[in-house]
Enzyme design. Sequence first.
Site, PDB file in Angstrom:
ATOM      1  N   TYR B 101       0.832  -1.207   0.000  1.00  0.00           N
ATOM      2  CA  TYR B 101       0.000   0.000   0.000  1.00  0.00           C
ATOM      3  C   TYR B 101       0.863   1.253   0.000  1.00  0.00           C
ATOM      4  O   TYR B 101       1.963   1.270   0.579  1.00  0.00           O
ATOM      5  CB  TYR B 101      -0.888   0.044   1.248  1.00  0.00           C
ATOM      6  CG  TYR B 101      -2.055  -0.904   1.222  1.00  0.00           C
ATOM      7  CD1 TYR B 101      -3.288  -0.514   0.719  1.00  0.00           C
ATOM      8  CD2 TYR B 101      -1.918  -2.198   1.708  1.00  0.00           C
ATOM      9  CE1 TYR B 101      -4.362  -1.378   0.707  1.00  0.00           C
ATOM     10  CE2 TYR B 101      -2.998  -3.072   1.701  1.00  0.00           C
ATOM     11  CZ  TYR B 101      -4.218  -2.654   1.200  1.00  0.00           C
ATOM     12  OH  TYR B 101      -5.275  -3.521   1.189  1.00  0.00           O
ATOM     13  N   TYR B 140      -0.576 -10.166  -0.059  1.00  0.00           N
ATOM     14  CA  TYR B 140       0.508  -9.685   0.810  1.00  0.00           C
ATOM     15  C   TYR B 140       0.415 -10.348   2.178  1.00  0.00           C
ATOM     16  O   TYR B 140      -0.666 -10.722   2.624  1.00  0.00           O
ATOM     17  CB  TYR B 140       0.483  -8.160   0.934  1.00  0.00           C
ATOM     18  CG  TYR B 140      -0.812  -7.579   1.457  1.00  0.00           C
ATOM     19  CD1 TYR B 140      -1.067  -7.494   2.826  1.00  0.00           C
ATOM     20  CD2 TYR B 140      -1.767  -7.092   0.577  1.00  0.00           C
ATOM     21  CE1 TYR B 140      -2.248  -6.951   3.299  1.00  0.00           C
ATOM     22  CE2 TYR B 140      -2.965  -6.556   1.038  1.00  0.00           C
ATOM     23  CZ  TYR B 140      -3.194  -6.490   2.394  1.00  0.00           C
ATOM     24  OH  TYR B 140      -4.373  -5.961   2.870  1.00  0.00           O
ATOM     25  N   ARG B 150      -3.036 -12.182   2.739  1.00  0.00           N
ATOM     26  CA  ARG B 150      -4.368 -11.777   2.287  1.00  0.00           C
ATOM     27  C   ARG B 150      -4.573 -12.164   0.828  1.00  0.00           C
ATOM     28  O   ARG B 150      -3.693 -11.930  -0.003  1.00  0.00           O
ATOM     29  CB  ARG B 150      -4.571 -10.259   2.386  1.00  0.00           C
ATOM     30  CG  ARG B 150      -4.580  -9.607   3.735  1.00  0.00           C
ATOM     31  CD  ARG B 150      -5.734  -9.978   4.671  1.00  0.00           C
ATOM     32  NE  ARG B 150      -7.004 -10.391   4.107  1.00  0.00           N
ATOM     33  CZ  ARG B 150      -7.978  -9.588   3.667  1.00  0.00           C
ATOM     34  NH1 ARG B 150      -7.847  -8.294   3.735  1.00  0.00           N
ATOM     35  NH2 ARG B 150      -9.120 -10.064   3.195  1.00  0.00           N
ATOM     36  N   HIS B 153      -7.314  -8.182  -3.101  1.00  0.00           N
ATOM     37  CA  HIS B 153      -8.631  -7.562  -2.878  1.00  0.00           C
ATOM     38  C   HIS B 153      -8.559  -6.069  -3.113  1.00  0.00           C
ATOM     39  O   HIS B 153      -7.484  -5.460  -3.020  1.00  0.00           O
ATOM     40  CB  HIS B 153      -9.132  -7.847  -1.461  1.00  0.00           C
ATOM     41  CG  HIS B 153      -8.243  -7.268  -0.394  1.00  0.00           C
ATOM     42  ND1 HIS B 153      -7.111  -7.918   0.055  1.00  0.00           N
ATOM     43  CD2 HIS B 153      -8.288  -6.091   0.284  1.00  0.00           C
ATOM     44  CE1 HIS B 153      -6.513  -7.177   0.968  1.00  0.00           C
ATOM     45  NE2 HIS B 153      -7.200  -6.058   1.125  1.00  0.00           N
ATOM     46  N   HIS B 155     -10.578  -2.587  -1.689  1.00  0.00           N
ATOM     47  CA  HIS B 155     -11.524  -2.060  -0.703  1.00  0.00           C
ATOM     48  C   HIS B 155     -12.524  -1.141  -1.407  1.00  0.00           C
ATOM     49  O   HIS B 155     -12.127  -0.301  -2.227  1.00  0.00           O
ATOM     50  CB  HIS B 155     -10.789  -1.249   0.363  1.00  0.00           C
ATOM     51  CG  HIS B 155      -9.837  -2.060   1.196  1.00  0.00           C
ATOM     52  ND1 HIS B 155     -10.174  -2.607   2.408  1.00  0.00           N
ATOM     53  CD2 HIS B 155      -8.550  -2.417   0.986  1.00  0.00           C
ATOM     54  CE1 HIS B 155      -9.136  -3.256   2.921  1.00  0.00           C
ATOM     55  NE2 HIS B 155      -8.127  -3.154   2.064  1.00  0.00           N
TER      56      HIS B 155
END
Lengths: 172, 230
Positions: B101, B140, B150, B153, B155
Amino acid sequence: MASNITTSQTIGPFPHEAWRWGVDASNALASNVPTVTISGVIRDGNGTPINDGWIEAWLPDAVAAESAQPIPGFRRVPSNDDGAFCIEVSLPTPAAAGKPVLFATIFARGLVKHQFTAVFLEDDSGLAQSEILAQVPAERRATLIARKLGNAQYHWDIWMQSDKETVFFDYA
Amino acid sequence: MRFDSVETGIYPTLVYPPYASTAKRGPTQEPLRIRAAEPVQANIAVSLSLILPHDTDLTRHGQGEPLGEKIVITGRVLDEDGKPVRNSLLEVWQCNSAGRYWHKRDQHDAPLDPNFYGFGKMLTDDDGGYRFVTIKPGPYPWGNHHKAWRPAHIHFSLFGSVYAQRLVTQMYFPSDPLFDHDPIFQSIPDLAARQRLIARFSLEQTVDDKMLGYEFDIVLRGRDATPMGL
């Protein structure tokens, strides 16, 4: 009939850059009525401050007074490293007695469904007649009341758990 | 608008021990169903001026092309009666193709992409539709448990047309081998509700040799208070 709604998921720890525009749009308040600030800390069940939480505040009665804002009557604030937050609230006159000064929506990593709540001011003369508070068990109403600290300053903590757990709403 | 109770199991379990962070953060009391006029009748009004030119093309935020698999995601936002939720704000955010991120607290040992920040926003159209272009996010690791990774995905954050419709969720990609090992996905007891978070690959939405297409429809809570025909 089985519901077909889209379920919820946590915001996780990393929405800050994506949500920043909303923070910017609700900062530097332009209001043409008196304001008060509501500050507090968001805490988990151990009392530990939640340092990556988010609070959105919606103030429907303040929309007209904040027409110069990019999003009138809306605030979006992240909790800081100490779990603290501060929201400046427009108080139009005449005050809407017994109504929340803001509706709040709480998000956090580890919170898999956002939570709705609302805040009232303790010196609101209409609390005893509040339609919303009347629906809240008497012993839990205090979790929705911001305590007056001084001139135009109020304190309201959010507890996700414990015997102080904030009342969260599901609207009918 | 009317908000029916959500059946048990459709929302994730608020305190779900395999997802460690829920233990002390998930409320323990049932949400209190209340009647309050404004939250089911009115909403936050977002000015059109806040939507910026490249908000729906996340691949155009840098000086060059971001790394990874370019994709387009489209879908419709509906209420429980199947009616389109129009002119409604939708935000998206995600990691880059390497699984990192754009965030100071993300210290995952993967590269940042100077041409990809991973956030956008848009309004639904008159049909409740939305469309944005991005890069497929990578999986990640996240430290919740041994070998915790995870699934890929994106959000999603939706404002709906009344305040009580607010939703934050995550969209997943088909056939991800990590679904069975991810407590965030697994925290949703209802299997059909889980499946509704998985986008559908769409050859129709795929754009030539430029990008693969996915479709992801979203149903927000709430029904028209007046039954049809009355």
